[in-house]
Design a protein around this motif. Structure first.
Motif, PDB file in Angstrom:
ATOM      1  N   ASP A 132       0.867  -1.179   0.000  1.00  0.00           N
ATOM      2  CA  ASP A 132       0.000   0.000   0.000  1.00  0.00           C
ATOM      3  C   ASP A 132       0.902   1.226   0.000  1.00  0.00           C
ATOM      4  O   ASP A 132       1.432   1.622   1.043  1.00  0.00           O
ATOM      5  N   THR A 133       1.087   1.841  -1.185  1.00  0.00           N
ATOM      6  CA  THR A 133       2.017   2.966  -1.288  1.00  0.00           C
ATOM      7  C   THR A 133       1.464   4.241  -0.668  1.00  0.00           C
ATOM      8  O   THR A 133       2.217   5.159  -0.366  1.00  0.00           O
ATOM      9  N   PHE A 134       0.132   4.302  -0.494  1.00  0.00           N
ATOM     10  CA  PHE A 134      -0.485   5.489   0.106  1.00  0.00           C
ATOM     11  C   PHE A 134      -0.209   5.522   1.615  1.00  0.00           C
ATOM     12  O   PHE A 134       0.215   6.541   2.164  1.00  0.00           O
ATOM     13  N   ASN A 135      -0.436   4.401   2.272  1.00  0.00           N
ATOM     14  CA  ASN A 135      -0.240   4.321   3.728  1.00  0.00           C
ATOM     15  C   ASN A 135       1.095   3.695   4.101  1.00  0.00           C
ATOM     16  O   ASN A 135       1.415   3.592   5.279  1.00  0.00           O
ATOM     17  N   ARG A 136       1.834   3.240   3.079  1.00  0.00           N
ATOM     18  CA  ARG A 136       3.144   2.620   3.278  1.00  0.00           C
ATOM     19  C   ARG A 136       3.050   1.445   4.252  1.00  0.00           C
ATOM     20  O   ARG A 136       3.756   1.368   5.235  1.00  0.00           O
ATOM     21  N   ARG A 137       2.176   0.506   3.881  1.00  0.00           N
ATOM     22  CA  ARG A 137       1.992  -0.708   4.686  1.00  0.00           C
ATOM     23  C   ARG A 137       2.125  -1.926   3.763  1.00  0.00           C
ATOM     24  O   ARG A 137       1.852  -1.849   2.573  1.00  0.00           O
ATOM     25  N   ILE A 138       2.520  -3.046   4.366  1.00  0.00           N
ATOM     26  CA  ILE A 138       2.780  -4.272   3.612  1.00  0.00           C
ATOM     27  C   ILE A 138       1.973  -5.411   4.225  1.00  0.00           C
ATOM     28  O   ILE A 138       1.963  -5.575   5.455  1.00  0.00           O
ATOM     29  N   PHE A 139       1.318  -6.190   3.361  1.00  0.00           N
ATOM     30  CA  PHE A 139       0.523  -7.311   3.851  1.00  0.00           C
ATOM     31  C   PHE A 139       0.840  -8.569   3.054  1.00  0.00           C
ATOM     32  O   PHE A 139       0.907  -8.544   1.825  1.00  0.00           O
ATOM     33  N   GLU A 140       1.023  -9.669   3.761  1.00  0.00           N
ATOM     34  CA  GLU A 140       1.092 -10.987   3.141  1.00  0.00           C
ATOM     35  C   GLU A 140      -0.233 -11.665   3.445  1.00  0.00           C
ATOM     36  O   GLU A 140      -0.496 -12.036   4.592  1.00  0.00           O
ATOM     37  N   ASP A 141      -1.063 -11.836   2.408  1.00  0.00           N
ATOM     38  CA  ASP A 141      -2.457 -12.220   2.618  1.00  0.00           C
ATOM     39  C   ASP A 141      -3.076 -11.163   3.529  1.00  0.00           C
ATOM     40  O   ASP A 141      -3.134 -10.009   3.169  1.00  0.00           O
ATOM     41  N   GLU A 142      -3.458 -11.490   4.748  1.00  0.00           N
ATOM     42  CA  GLU A 142      -4.031 -10.476   5.648  1.00  0.00           C
ATOM     43  C   GLU A 142      -3.100 -10.153   6.813  1.00  0.00           C
ATOM     44  O   GLU A 142      -3.445  -9.360   7.692  1.00  0.00           O
ATOM     45  N   LYS A 143      -1.923 -10.723   6.808  1.00  0.00           N
ATOM     46  CA  LYS A 143      -0.962 -10.496   7.889  1.00  0.00           C
ATOM     47  C   LYS A 143      -0.039  -9.351   7.511  1.00  0.00           C
ATOM     48  O   LYS A 143       0.573  -9.341   6.448  1.00  0.00           O
ATOM     49  N   GLU A 144       0.077  -8.356   8.413  1.00  0.00           N
ATOM     50  CA  GLU A 144       0.919  -7.193   8.130  1.00  0.00           C
ATOM     51  C   GLU A 144       2.379  -7.496   8.424  1.00  0.00           C
ATOM     52  O   GLU A 144       2.719  -8.144   9.421  1.00  0.00           O
ATOM     53  N   ILE A 145       3.247  -6.999   7.545  1.00  0.00           N
ATOM     54  CA  ILE A 145       4.689  -7.113   7.707  1.00  0.00           C
ATOM     55  C   ILE A 145       5.241  -5.743   8.088  1.00  0.00           C
ATOM     56  O   ILE A 145       4.924  -4.738   7.446  1.00  0.00           O
ATOM     57  N   PHE A 146       6.055  -5.709   9.118  1.00  0.00           N
ATOM     58  CA  PHE A 146       6.554  -4.433   9.630  1.00  0.00           C
ATOM     59  C   PHE A 146       8.049  -4.283   9.345  1.00  0.00           C
ATOM     60  O   PHE A 146       8.841  -5.205   9.544  1.00  0.00           O
ATOM     61  N   LEU A 147       8.403  -3.094   8.863  1.00  0.00           N
ATOM     62  CA  LEU A 147       9.794  -2.723   8.666  1.00  0.00           C
ATOM     63  C   LEU A 147      10.102  -1.512   9.536  1.00  0.00           C
ATOM     64  O   LEU A 147       9.188  -0.820  10.006  1.00  0.00           O
ATOM     65  N   THR A 148      11.385  -1.211   9.710  1.00  0.00           N
ATOM     66  CA  THR A 148      11.746   0.034  10.381  1.00  0.00           C
ATOM     67  C   THR A 148      11.423   1.207   9.449  1.00  0.00           C
ATOM     68  O   THR A 148      11.182   1.024   8.249  1.00  0.00           O
ATOM     69  N   ASN A 149      11.428   2.412   9.982  1.00  0.00           N
ATOM     70  CA  ASN A 149      11.111   3.591   9.168  1.00  0.00           C
ATOM     71  C   ASN A 149      12.051   3.736   7.969  1.00  0.00           C
ATOM     72  O   ASN A 149      11.605   4.004   6.842  1.00  0.00           O
ATOM     73  N   LYS A 150      13.339   3.570   8.188  1.00  0.00           N
ATOM     74  CA  LYS A 150      14.296   3.729   7.101  1.00  0.00           C
ATOM     75  C   LYS A 150      14.184   2.593   6.085  1.00  0.00           C
ATOM     76  O   LYS A 150      14.340   2.796   4.874  1.00  0.00           O
ATOM     77  N   GLU A 151      13.902   1.379   6.559  1.00  0.00           N
ATOM     78  CA  GLU A 151      13.679   0.267   5.633  1.00  0.00           C
ATOM     79  C   GLU A 151      12.440   0.530   4.784  1.00  0.00           C
ATOM     80  O   GLU A 151      12.426   0.287   3.581  1.00  0.00           O
ATOM     81  N   ASN A 152      11.402   1.044   5.431  1.00  0.00           N
ATOM     82  CA  ASN A 152      10.167   1.405   4.723  1.00  0.00           C
ATOM     83  C   ASN A 152      10.439   2.469   3.664  1.00  0.00           C
ATOM     84  O   ASN A 152       9.967   2.383   2.529  1.00  0.00           O
ATOM     85  N   ASP A 153      11.194   3.508   4.060  1.00  0.00           N
ATOM     86  CA  ASP A 153      11.531   4.592   3.125  1.00  0.00           C
ATOM     87  C   ASP A 153      12.223   4.036   1.891  1.00  0.00           C
ATOM     88  O   ASP A 153      11.895   4.405   0.750  1.00  0.00           O
TER      89      ASP A 153
END
Length: 216
Positions: A132-153
């Motif tokens: 999701d490039t708008f909210n900068r979120r990542i999902f595998e199926d329905e499970k969210e994957i979390f990165l650090t802020n700099k990794e996300n950037d």
């Protein structure tokens, strides 16, 4: 997101920079030559250009330089020249948006974000992973994957600029306020960490050139 802000009114510039740098990397220039030097040095997502610099209507001359460097860079003209004709001139010069002074800083920030998102798909699906490039979120199926802020950037910069090879230098310039202080292996280390956290390997290393995420 890295932006360039050209403004010769130091009082206004201080207020705008103080607000925007809470959310963005902001390079501030008070003259045409300073702005040109920044454009030659860095890649920008959005440039904010004041038309009237030290009594001369020269700000819009930078638009061609900006677009020659990168057609993807958005340009917002900020000016006290607010007639319909002035706004049409700005858009015909190649600006993407035109704001008349005085303006509200929160509206300016909203327009920066809107311009940056304009040509960016909101959702990118790769195999069973959704970005999701708008909210900068990542999902595998329905499970969210979390990165650090700099990794996300870093990841979302590559996603937004998909199908383009992005050099390590460009990534450092885009993601860090003081790129000269960043170690040369910072990008490769972060990309290795991102690869370990994602269930699919989407970042390709193009030898001697940089990194790319390919989307068909």
């Amino acid at each position: 997101m890295r932006i360039l802000y050209l403004e010769d009114d130091s009082q206004l510039a201080n207020m705008v920079v103080e607000y925007l740098q809470k959310y963005l990397i902001v390079d501030y220039a008070s003259s045409y030559d300073e702005a040109k030097e920044f454009i030659d040095t860095f890649h920008y997502d959005v440039c904010l250009i004041d038309r009237n610099i030290r009594g001369h209507d020269i700000g819009m001359n930078l638009i061609e330089l900006i677009h020659n460097k990168s057609e993807e860079t958005g340009v917002i003209v900020l000016s006290s020249f607010g007639t319909t004709s002035d706004k049409i001139d700005g858009l015909e010069f190649g600006a993407n948006d035109y704001m008349e002074k005085p303006f509200h800083i929160k509206e300016l920030y909203a327009r920066i974000l809107a311009l940056h998102r304009r040509n960016t798909p909101k959702l990118i699906n790769l195999e069973n992973v959704q970005f999701d490039t708008f909210n900068r979120r990542i999902f595998e199926d329905e499970k969210e994957i979390f990165l650090t802020n700099k990794e996300n950037d870093l990841l979302f910069y590559l996603l937004i600029h998909n199908n383009s090879v992005i050099s390590q230098e460009q990534l450092i310039q885009a993601l860090y306020l003081h790129p000269e202080e960043i170690a040369s292996n910072t990008i490769s280390v972060r990309i290795n960490t991102i690869r370990k956290k994602l269930p699919i390997n989407i970042i390709k290393n193009i030898k001697t050139r940089g990194y790319i995420i390919e989307i068909k």
